[in-house]
Design a protein around this motif. Structure first.
Motif, PDB file in Angstrom:
ATOM      1  N   GLY A 423      27.572  32.473 -36.696  1.00 61.31           N
ATOM      2  CA  GLY A 423      26.370  32.874 -37.512  1.00 61.31           C
ATOM      3  C   GLY A 423      26.822  33.338 -38.731  1.00 61.31           C
ATOM      4  N   MET A 424      27.705  34.377 -38.862  1.00 61.79           N
ATOM      5  CA  MET A 424      28.186  34.663 -40.324  1.00 61.79           C
ATOM      6  C   MET A 424      28.580  33.297 -41.281  1.00 61.79           C
ATOM      7  SD  MET A 424      31.125  37.653 -41.229  1.00 61.79           S
ATOM      8  CE  MET A 424      30.277  38.896 -40.282  1.00 61.79           C
ATOM      9  N   MET A 425      29.248  32.763 -40.572  1.00 60.00           N
ATOM     10  CA  MET A 425      29.717  31.497 -41.442  1.00 60.00           C
ATOM     11  C   MET A 425      28.702  30.719 -42.084  1.00 60.00           C
ATOM     12  SD  MET A 425      32.795  29.678 -39.671  1.00 60.00           S
ATOM     13  CE  MET A 425      34.571  30.582 -39.272  1.00 60.00           C
ATOM     14  N   SER A 426      27.450  30.468 -40.996  1.00 62.52           N
ATOM     15  CA  SER A 426      26.420  29.735 -41.405  1.00 62.52           C
ATOM     16  C   SER A 426      25.258  30.112 -41.970  1.00 62.52           C
ATOM     17  CB  SER A 426      25.973  29.029 -40.160  1.00 62.52           C
ATOM     18  OG  SER A 426      27.117  28.258 -39.571  1.00 62.52           O
ATOM     19  N   GLU A 427      24.659  31.493 -41.856  1.00 57.49           N
ATOM     20  CA  GLU A 427      23.360  31.846 -42.127  1.00 57.49           C
ATOM     21  C   GLU A 427      23.519  32.056 -43.621  1.00 57.49           C
ATOM     22  OE1 GLU A 427      22.678  35.375 -39.978  1.00 57.49           O
ATOM     23  OE2 GLU A 427      22.478  34.410 -38.121  1.00 57.49           O
ATOM     24  N   GLY A 428      22.530  31.530 -44.313  1.00 58.35           N
ATOM     25  CA  GLY A 428      22.217  31.439 -45.711  1.00 58.35           C
ATOM     26  C   GLY A 428      22.673  30.266 -46.446  1.00 58.35           C
ATOM     27  N   GLY A 429      23.377  29.140 -45.600  1.00 55.83           N
ATOM     28  CA  GLY A 429      24.155  27.932 -46.020  1.00 55.83           C
ATOM     29  C   GLY A 429      22.836  26.871 -45.409  1.00 55.83           C
ATOM     30  N   MET A 430      23.548  25.504 -45.846  1.00 56.61           N
ATOM     31  CA  MET A 430      22.731  24.533 -45.491  1.00 56.61           C
ATOM     32  C   MET A 430      22.864  24.118 -44.151  1.00 56.61           C
ATOM     33  SD  MET A 430      21.303  23.646 -48.547  1.00 56.61           S
ATOM     34  CE  MET A 430      20.841  21.889 -48.269  1.00 56.61           C
ATOM     35  N   LEU A 431      21.855  23.188 -43.606  1.00 56.17           N
ATOM     36  CA  LEU A 431      21.916  22.911 -42.417  1.00 56.17           C
ATOM     37  C   LEU A 431      23.033  21.862 -42.045  1.00 56.17           C
ATOM     38  CD1 LEU A 431      20.581  22.235 -39.554  1.00 56.17           C
ATOM     39  CD2 LEU A 431      19.023  20.332 -40.672  1.00 56.17           C
ATOM     40  N   SER A 432      23.275  21.225 -42.946  1.00 55.89           N
ATOM     41  CA  SER A 432      24.505  20.178 -42.711  1.00 55.89           C
ATOM     42  C   SER A 432      25.835  20.997 -42.857  1.00 55.89           C
ATOM     43  CB  SER A 432      24.529  19.151 -44.179  1.00 55.89           C
ATOM     44  OG  SER A 432      24.641  19.973 -45.042  1.00 55.89           O
ATOM     45  N   ASP A 433      25.811  22.091 -43.266  1.00 47.49           N
ATOM     46  CA  ASP A 433      27.105  22.846 -43.259  1.00 47.49           C
ATOM     47  C   ASP A 433      27.396  23.409 -41.731  1.00 47.49           C
ATOM     48  OD1 ASP A 433      27.718  22.187 -45.885  1.00 47.49           O
ATOM     49  OD2 ASP A 433      26.815  24.240 -46.612  1.00 47.49           O
ATOM     50  N   VAL A 434      26.472  23.671 -41.058  1.00 45.84           N
ATOM     51  CA  VAL A 434      26.643  24.122 -39.600  1.00 45.84           C
ATOM     52  C   VAL A 434      27.501  23.313 -38.889  1.00 45.84           C
ATOM     53  CG1 VAL A 434      25.592  24.883 -37.538  1.00 45.84           C
ATOM     54  CG2 VAL A 434      24.317  25.251 -39.688  1.00 45.84           C
ATOM     55  N   ILE A 435      27.645  22.051 -38.936  1.00 47.79           N
ATOM     56  CA  ILE A 435      28.211  21.155 -38.441  1.00 47.79           C
ATOM     57  C   ILE A 435      29.793  21.192 -38.929  1.00 47.79           C
ATOM     58  CG2 ILE A 435      28.804  18.598 -38.094  1.00 47.79           C
ATOM     59  CD1 ILE A 435      25.809  17.974 -38.838  1.00 47.79           C
ATOM     60  N   ILE A 436      29.991  21.425 -40.014  1.00 51.86           N
ATOM     61  CA  ILE A 436      31.342  21.707 -40.478  1.00 51.86           C
ATOM     62  C   ILE A 436      31.965  22.929 -40.214  1.00 51.86           C
ATOM     63  CG2 ILE A 436      32.682  22.044 -42.683  1.00 51.86           C
ATOM     64  CD1 ILE A 436      30.765  20.093 -44.040  1.00 51.86           C
ATOM     65  N   ALA A 437      31.162  24.172 -39.998  1.00 53.55           N
ATOM     66  CA  ALA A 437      31.486  25.430 -39.593  1.00 53.55           C
ATOM     67  C   ALA A 437      31.920  25.393 -38.288  1.00 53.55           C
ATOM     68  CB  ALA A 437      30.330  26.485 -39.794  1.00 53.55           C
ATOM     69  N   LEU A 438      30.964  24.802 -37.455  1.00 53.67           N
ATOM     70  CA  LEU A 438      31.380  24.620 -35.919  1.00 53.67           C
ATOM     71  C   LEU A 438      32.775  23.916 -35.623  1.00 53.67           C
ATOM     72  CD1 LEU A 438      30.737  25.142 -32.826  1.00 53.67           C
ATOM     73  CD2 LEU A 438      29.347  23.089 -33.000  1.00 53.67           C
ATOM     74  N   ALA A 439      32.900  22.597 -36.457  1.00 55.41           N
ATOM     75  CA  ALA A 439      34.236  21.807 -36.330  1.00 55.41           C
ATOM     76  C   ALA A 439      35.381  22.843 -36.840  1.00 55.41           C
ATOM     77  CB  ALA A 439      33.970  20.830 -36.906  1.00 55.41           C
ATOM     78  N   SER A 440      35.225  23.567 -37.841  1.00 56.14           N
ATOM     79  CA  SER A 440      36.384  24.391 -38.346  1.00 56.14           C
ATOM     80  C   SER A 440      36.737  25.568 -37.604  1.00 56.14           C
ATOM     81  CB  SER A 440      36.029  24.929 -39.946  1.00 56.14           C
ATOM     82  OG  SER A 440      35.115  25.945 -39.480  1.00 56.14           O
ATOM     83  N   ILE A 441      35.991  25.823 -36.778  1.00 56.29           N
ATOM     84  CA  ILE A 441      36.317  26.932 -35.543  1.00 56.29           C
ATOM     85  C   ILE A 441      37.258  26.030 -34.495  1.00 56.29           C
ATOM     86  CG2 ILE A 441      35.359  28.388 -33.768  1.00 56.29           C
ATOM     87  CD1 ILE A 441      33.059  28.947 -35.583  1.00 56.29           C
ATOM     88  N   ASP A 442      36.868  25.032 -33.988  1.00 52.98           N
ATOM     89  CA  ASP A 442      37.462  24.070 -33.237  1.00 52.98           C
ATOM     90  C   ASP A 442      37.637  24.752 -31.611  1.00 52.98           C
ATOM     91  OD1 ASP A 442      39.202  22.131 -31.876  1.00 52.98           O
ATOM     92  OD2 ASP A 442      41.114  23.409 -32.350  1.00 52.98           O
ATOM     93  N   PRO A 443      36.210  24.943 -31.170  1.00 51.15           N
ATOM     94  CA  PRO A 443      35.982  25.409 -29.825  1.00 51.15           C
ATOM     95  C   PRO A 443      36.309  24.363 -28.788  1.00 51.15           C
ATOM     96  CG  PRO A 443      33.842  25.024 -30.804  1.00 51.15           C
ATOM     97  CD  PRO A 443      35.027  24.514 -32.003  1.00 51.15           C
ATOM     98  N   VAL A 444      36.781  24.930 -27.765  1.00 50.94           N
ATOM     99  CA  VAL A 444      36.788  23.686 -26.561  1.00 50.94           C
ATOM    100  C   VAL A 444      36.054  24.592 -25.284  1.00 50.94           C
ATOM    101  CG1 VAL A 444      38.040  22.589 -24.737  1.00 50.94           C
ATOM    102  CG2 VAL A 444      38.680  22.464 -26.998  1.00 50.94           C
TER     103      VAL A 444
END
Length: 450
Positions: A423-444
């Protein structure tokens, strides 16, 4: 927009009140005027479910976004759609059988759970110093190879979600070489259950070290090719530099660890701060960067993969020196009784072991039967073991009531802790950047929903 005189007469509202309160009257089908006015007034916020965009969002992880046009105003993540129940299941299995459950948590990096769990059980048994050094060497080898494989998947899948399919094929090519090594050692490509409390069930098959040395150059070549594709790529940099940025104070407050934290400049690595399995005997660096954004997280994973290769080559030299040494504790009340010998069918117990328990010694047969079916007892107590997982700090909390199975088993999965930052990474940013934020965390999600 028009006003209604009847509302004015009955409500007591003044002309000024009416002008300040927006009232939309759709007349004559002028929907374009209506939507334009709503946009001007900032009322065009919608709530959507996002996904699937990542392997973790295919039905097991829910992303709920409140959007203002293309901008994310609020993000909520909901876990718990996988329903593995691993920790609860472990309460109904023996201590050795628990390995088969925890290895399935982060199925991209299973050896970290296996080693962390085994180290915790060994603490409870009080046999940490009795584990053979060759077993610890093999554990380090498997974890570092698994670290490379995990980082390859993280980088490859995040790029595939942006349309860079070449990165996906390259990453899985490199991972395939590592899985071939795992298959030769454990018999399985994933979910190995190879690390046991007290050591390992069996040593390497003959010729394994040479086989590993043969494949490692391929892995290094793949890493270099992937770097060539993206590190200086202007499109990659435009989509990743200064995207999903997290301040170090925020990461520490939320419990983030691993490459995400080291990208911000903090060289926190348990292999250095609290060594285990003999990590203090190996030379390696802890890569860091100056800012935790999506770009630096990818760069750190590349750098860590090279450091893992450096460790692997050192371990191979040690394994050549320790060849022939035991890989399981000598205590017959704990040591898994297998004496593996690969037969024509590719599996099986050694003929000598079968002859002993079936023909020569009734006591050996009884011991074998009770140890495998009932399991060994662990003294009452509790312990907490930390290991440096590919995603960050993995914690294993075990409680024993003195029986043959855990009273409680709980894992601090790094992916679960890291996801709190989305949430802290994505809020205030673009919708398209949510995909990058989630992938950069690398969750399984196997680890997140235990």
């Amino acid at each position: 927009m028009t006003t209604d005189s009847r509302f004015h007469a009955t409500s007591g509202a003044t002309e000024e009140d009416l002008n300040s309160a927006p009232q939309h009257h759709a007349e004559g089908g002028d929907w374009s005027d209506l939507t334009a006015e709503a946009e001007r007034l900032g009322e065009e916020r919608i709530v959507v479910n996002m996904g699937p965009v990542h392997p973790s969002t295919h039905g097991v992880f829910r992303l709920l976004l409140e959007l203002d046009g293309e901008y994310v105003r609020e993000l909520r993540s909901s876990t718990g759609y996988l329903h593995t129940g691993i920790e609860k299941n472990m309460e109904y299995r023996t201590w050795v059988q628990g390995v088969a459950f925890c290895t399935r948590m982060d199925y991209v990096a299973p050896f970290f759970q296996e080693v962390g769990y085994a180290l915790a059980v060994e603490k409870l048994l009080g046999i940490t110093d009795q584990v053979p050094r060759r077993a610890s060497q093999i554990r380090v080898l498997l974890m570092e190879l698994n670290r490379i494989a995990s980082h390859l998947v993280a980088i490859a899948s995040s790029n595939n979600e942006l349309g860079a399919t070449t990165m996906m094929t390259l990453g899985f090519r490199g991972r395939e070489d590592i899985l071939r090594i795992f298959e030769r050692i454990t018999g399985l490509r994933m979910n190995h259950s190879y690390v046991r409390p007290g050591g390992l069930p069996d040593d390497f098959p003959e010729g394994t070290i040479e086989y590993i040395r043969e494949l490692l150059p391929n892995v290094k070549k793949t890493l270099e090719e992937m770097q060539d594709v993206v590190v200086q790529n202007p499109i990659f940099k435009a989509r990743h530099v200064d995207i999903a940025t997290m301040p170090i104070a925020g990461m520490l407050a939320l419990g983030m660890t691993g490459p995400n934290l080291r990208a911000a400049g903090l060289p926190f690595d348990l292999r250095k701060t609290q060594p285990y399995c003999g990590y203090e005997n190996y030379e390696f660096e802890v890569p860091t960067a100056d800012k935790s954004d999506a770009y630096n997280r990818a760069v750190i994973r590349f750098a860590e993969a090279y450091e893992s290769l450096h460790i692997v080559y050192q371990v191979l030299e040690d394994l050549e020196e320790s060849e022939g040494e035991p890989v399981m504790v000598e205590n017959p009340k704990i040591a898994w009784p297998s004496k593996m010998s690969i037969g024509n069918d590719g599996q099986g117990q050694s003929y000598e072991h079968i002859k002993e328990i079936m023909n020569d010694s009734m006591e050996s047969l009884i011991h074998h039967f009770k140890l495998v079916t009932e399991g060994f007892s662990v003294p009452p107590g509790q312990t907490y073991q930390l290991v440096e997982h590919a995603k960050g700090t993995l914690g294993v909390h075990l409680v024993s009531a003195g029986g043959t199975r855990p009273y409680r088993a709980h894992f601090r999965d790094p992916g679960f802790s890291n996801l709190q930052s989305l949430g802290m990474m994505s809020e205030g940013g673009m919708l398209s950047d949510v995909i990058i934020a989630l992938a950069s965390i690398d969750p399984v999600m196997g680890g997140v929903d235990r």
